[in-house]
Motif scaffolding. Structure first.
Motif, PDB file in Angstrom:
ATOM      1  N   ARG A  99     -35.533  -2.671  23.558  1.00 33.45           N
ATOM      2  CA  ARG A  99     -36.039  -2.138  24.827  1.00 33.45           C
ATOM      3  C   ARG A  99     -37.164  -1.171  24.499  1.00 33.45           C
ATOM      4  O   ARG A  99     -36.928  -0.111  23.920  1.00 33.45           O
ATOM      5  N   PHE A 100     -38.382  -1.534  24.867  1.00 27.81           N
ATOM      6  CA  PHE A 100     -39.545  -0.696  24.604  1.00 27.81           C
ATOM      7  C   PHE A 100     -39.746   0.300  25.738  1.00 27.81           C
ATOM      8  O   PHE A 100     -39.389   0.037  26.892  1.00 27.81           O
ATOM      9  N   TRP A 101     -40.360   1.434  25.391  1.00 30.89           N
ATOM     10  CA  TRP A 101     -40.718   2.396  26.426  1.00 30.89           C
ATOM     11  C   TRP A 101     -41.738   1.782  27.377  1.00 30.89           C
ATOM     12  O   TRP A 101     -41.641   1.927  28.585  1.00 30.89           O
ATOM     13  N   HIS A 102     -42.718   1.072  26.822  1.00 33.62           N
ATOM     14  CA  HIS A 102     -43.776   0.455  27.617  1.00 33.62           C
ATOM     15  C   HIS A 102     -43.440  -0.987  27.975  1.00 33.62           C
ATOM     16  O   HIS A 102     -42.733  -1.667  27.227  1.00 33.62           O
ATOM     17  N   GLY A 103     -44.017  -1.448  29.087  1.00 32.12           N
ATOM     18  CA  GLY A 103     -44.018  -2.869  29.384  1.00 32.12           C
ATOM     19  C   GLY A 103     -44.999  -3.585  28.469  1.00 32.12           C
ATOM     20  O   GLY A 103     -45.770  -2.955  27.733  1.00 32.12           O
ATOM     21  N   ASN A 104     -44.998  -4.910  28.515  1.00 35.58           N
ATOM     22  CA  ASN A 104     -45.815  -5.698  27.593  1.00 35.58           C
ATOM     23  C   ASN A 104     -47.297  -5.368  27.682  1.00 35.58           C
ATOM     24  O   ASN A 104     -47.979  -5.228  26.657  1.00 35.58           O
ATOM     25  N   ALA A 105     -47.831  -5.257  28.901  1.00 33.70           N
ATOM     26  CA  ALA A 105     -49.266  -5.008  29.057  1.00 33.70           C
ATOM     27  C   ALA A 105     -49.639  -3.637  28.506  1.00 33.70           C
ATOM     28  O   ALA A 105     -50.637  -3.491  27.779  1.00 33.70           O
ATOM     29  N   GLU A 106     -48.844  -2.626  28.831  1.00 37.57           N
ATOM     30  CA  GLU A 106     -49.115  -1.270  28.323  1.00 37.57           C
ATOM     31  C   GLU A 106     -49.013  -1.222  26.809  1.00 37.57           C
ATOM     32  O   GLU A 106     -49.781  -0.533  26.141  1.00 37.57           O
ATOM     33  N   ARG A 107     -48.056  -1.960  26.274  1.00 41.58           N
ATOM     34  CA  ARG A 107     -47.848  -1.942  24.834  1.00 41.58           C
ATOM     35  C   ARG A 107     -49.019  -2.577  24.094  1.00 41.58           C
ATOM     36  O   ARG A 107     -49.423  -2.116  23.025  1.00 41.58           O
ATOM     37  N   THR A 108     -49.587  -3.629  24.677  1.00 42.55           N
ATOM     38  CA  THR A 108     -50.753  -4.266  24.071  1.00 42.55           C
ATOM     39  C   THR A 108     -51.930  -3.303  24.007  1.00 42.55           C
ATOM     40  O   THR A 108     -52.616  -3.187  22.982  1.00 42.55           O
ATOM     41  N   ILE A 109     -52.151  -2.580  25.087  1.00 44.35           N
ATOM     42  CA  ILE A 109     -53.248  -1.605  25.129  1.00 44.35           C
ATOM     43  C   ILE A 109     -53.014  -0.502  24.101  1.00 44.35           C
ATOM     44  O   ILE A 109     -53.917  -0.097  23.364  1.00 44.35           O
ATOM     45  N   ALA A 110     -51.764   0.005  24.033  1.00 45.98           N
ATOM     46  CA  ALA A 110     -51.447   1.076  23.088  1.00 45.98           C
ATOM     47  C   ALA A 110     -51.641   0.603  21.650  1.00 45.98           C
ATOM     48  O   ALA A 110     -52.148   1.353  20.804  1.00 45.98           O
ATOM     49  N   THR A 111     -51.262  -0.644  21.364  1.00 46.86           N
ATOM     50  CA  THR A 111     -51.422  -1.183  20.011  1.00 46.86           C
ATOM     51  C   THR A 111     -52.896  -1.244  19.621  1.00 46.86           C
ATOM     52  O   THR A 111     -53.271  -0.904  18.482  1.00 46.86           O
ATOM     53  N   GLU A 112     -53.742  -1.666  20.534  1.00 49.11           N
ATOM     54  CA  GLU A 112     -55.182  -1.740  20.261  1.00 49.11           C
ATOM     55  C   GLU A 112     -55.759  -0.343  20.022  1.00 49.11           C
ATOM     56  O   GLU A 112     -56.594  -0.145  19.129  1.00 49.11           O
ATOM     57  N   ARG A 113     -55.312   0.627  20.797  1.00 53.56           N
ATOM     58  CA  ARG A 113     -55.793   2.000  20.620  1.00 53.56           C
ATOM     59  C   ARG A 113     -55.351   2.561  19.271  1.00 53.56           C
ATOM     60  O   ARG A 113     -56.110   3.266  18.603  1.00 53.56           O
ATOM     61  N   LEU A 114     -54.121   2.260  18.877  1.00 49.04           N
ATOM     62  CA  LEU A 114     -53.631   2.738  17.576  1.00 49.04           C
ATOM     63  C   LEU A 114     -54.436   2.138  16.427  1.00 49.04           C
ATOM     64  O   LEU A 114     -54.711   2.825  15.436  1.00 49.04           O
ATOM     65  N   GLU A 115     -54.816   0.875  16.548  1.00 51.13           N
ATOM     66  CA  GLU A 115     -55.603   0.248  15.487  1.00 51.13           C
ATOM     67  C   GLU A 115     -56.983   0.893  15.385  1.00 51.13           C
ATOM     68  O   GLU A 115     -57.481   1.141  14.274  1.00 51.13           O
ATOM     69  N   ARG A 116     -57.609   1.180  16.510  1.00 53.77           N
ATOM     70  CA  ARG A 116     -58.906   1.873  16.475  1.00 53.77           C
ATOM     71  C   ARG A 116     -58.757   3.262  15.868  1.00 53.77           C
ATOM     72  O   ARG A 116     -59.623   3.705  15.098  1.00 53.77           O
ATOM     73  N   LEU A 117     -57.660   3.935  16.198  1.00 55.33           N
ATOM     74  CA  LEU A 117     -57.428   5.274  15.648  1.00 55.33           C
ATOM     75  C   LEU A 117     -57.188   5.202  14.143  1.00 55.33           C
ATOM     76  O   LEU A 117     -57.697   6.034  13.384  1.00 55.33           O
ATOM     77  N   ARG A 118     -56.453   4.207  13.700  1.00 57.05           N
ATOM     78  CA  ARG A 118     -56.215   4.028  12.260  1.00 57.05           C
ATOM     79  C   ARG A 118     -57.523   3.871  11.511  1.00 57.05           C
ATOM     80  O   ARG A 118     -57.748   4.530  10.477  1.00 57.05           O
ATOM     81  N   GLN A 119     -58.400   3.034  12.020  1.00 56.05           N
ATOM     82  CA  GLN A 119     -59.681   2.806  11.359  1.00 56.05           C
ATOM     83  C   GLN A 119     -60.534   4.073  11.351  1.00 56.05           C
ATOM     84  O   GLN A 119     -61.187   4.392  10.348  1.00 56.05           O
ATOM     85  N   ALA A 120     -60.523   4.802  12.459  1.00 49.29           N
ATOM     86  CA  ALA A 120     -61.325   6.026  12.539  1.00 49.29           C
ATOM     87  C   ALA A 120     -60.820   7.079  11.557  1.00 49.29           C
ATOM     88  O   ALA A 120     -61.609   7.730  10.864  1.00 49.29           O
ATOM     89  N   ILE A 121     -59.505   7.239  11.477  1.00 44.17           N
ATOM     90  CA  ILE A 121     -58.944   8.250  10.579  1.00 44.17           C
ATOM     91  C   ILE A 121     -59.241   7.910   9.122  1.00 44.17           C
ATOM     92  O   ILE A 121     -59.687   8.760   8.339  1.00 44.17           O
ATOM     93  N   LEU A 122     -59.032   6.661   8.742  1.00 43.13           N
ATOM     94  CA  LEU A 122     -59.280   6.270   7.353  1.00 43.13           C
ATOM     95  C   LEU A 122     -60.763   6.345   7.004  1.00 43.13           C
ATOM     96  O   LEU A 122     -61.130   6.618   5.856  1.00 43.13           O
ATOM     97  N   GLY A 123     -61.615   6.140   8.003  1.00 40.20           N
ATOM     98  CA  GLY A 123     -63.046   6.251   7.757  1.00 40.20           C
ATOM     99  C   GLY A 123     -63.505   7.687   7.578  1.00 40.20           C
ATOM    100  O   GLY A 123     -64.398   7.967   6.768  1.00 40.20           O
TER     101      GLY A 123
END
Length: 280
Positions: A99-123
């Motif tokens: 049981r996720f906190w977010h629904g599927n659509a919200e979770r997809t958006i959050a996952t994309e934001r986390l990936e952008r943040l990962r790249q920015a931090i490592l850069g």
């Protein structure tokens, strides 16, 4: 007087308060474990609580991959993982429900934001290291806690600048999007699974933890217990736990389990002692 000096030993907790506890919620890393290991006596304490009718639910920043194994094989009632991002529970057929906190659509958006943040931090902070368990996470981004305090502060600031929630514990600098935390998901899980309102019946739960991401739980539950190493984080906790154990990690959890089980025991003078095999 220092904060440490004001902490009260768990051994002094009132029996009546401990006897009201019907569930144990607990952090995992450095609360159930010590120096990265789960001892047999800690596992046994979880099982003893379950057998006494006190379900145990780990509430952890650990990844979904770890929590899946715990939910399948440990004597627990379920696991809240990734600091509240999802709840996993064993089903009657031995599978695991998520049981996720977010629904599927919200979770997809959050996952994309986390990936952008990962790249920015490592850069921008090439000296930081992703947590080795990051591949097993479904809704959070974790880095190893940098030894350098300046680098640690810079990492935390990157999360905040991106609008992410962030917390630090003994293992990870952990970030996510969504406005939830351990307490928020615990409130939802206890209401939906156990029909328990943790705001109206906060004294029905004991919470055990050790670090900063346990702060909302320490503040909410009157029977909040810090294992002894919580003293390393007191300066960053808005409110310390109510009680503190003598031992660190799993040894501290065993103290809590023993205290809860003892509080449920009502002595009957003149009764014959039970035999080892008598469980009635």
């Amino acid at each position: 007087m220092s904060v440490i000096a004001t902490l009260r030993p768990l051994a002094r907790a009132p029996t009546a308060a401990l006897a009201r506890v019907r569930f144990v919620l607990t952090d995992m890393d450095d609360t159930l474990t010590h120096q990265g290991r789960l001892s047999a006596r800690t596992y046994d304490a979880i099982e003893r609580l379950r057998d006494a009718g006190i379900p145990v639910l780990p509430v952890t920043a650990a990844p979904a991959g770890w929590a899946d194994q715990m939910a399948r094989m440990w004597p627990v009632d379920g696991v809240i993982a990734e600091n509240g991002g999802l709840f996993l529970r064993r089903t009657a057929d031995g599978d695991v429900e998520r049981r996720f906190w977010h629904g599927n659509a919200e979770r997809t958006i959050a996952t994309e934001r986390l990936e952008r943040l990962r790249q920015a931090i490592l850069g921008e902070l090439p000296a930081v290291e992703l947590a080795s368990d990051q591949p097993f996470r479904l809704c959070s981004l974790a880095f190893r806690v940098p030894a350098d305090s300046g680098l640690r502060a810079a990492l935390v600031q990157h999360y905040r600048s991106a609008g992410a929630e962030v917390t630090v514990n003994s293992l990870w600098v952990l970030g996510w999007f969504g406005g939830y935390d351990k307490l928020g998901m615990a409130r939802r899980v206890m209401r939906e699974i156990h029909r328990l309102d943790i705001d109206a019946e906060a004294d029905a739960i004991a919470y055990a933890g050790d670090s900063i991401n346990d702060a909302p739980m320490f503040a909410h539950f009157p029977t909040s217990v810090g294992v002894s190493t919580v003293t390393d984080f007191l300066a960053d906790l808005p409110r310390p736990p109510t009680w503190i154990t003598r031992g660190p990690g799993g040894d501290g959890f065993v103290e809590l389990a023993d205290a809860l089980l003892a509080a449920r025991t009502k002595p009957f003078p003149f009764s014959e002692p039970r035999s080892a095999g008598d469980h009635t």
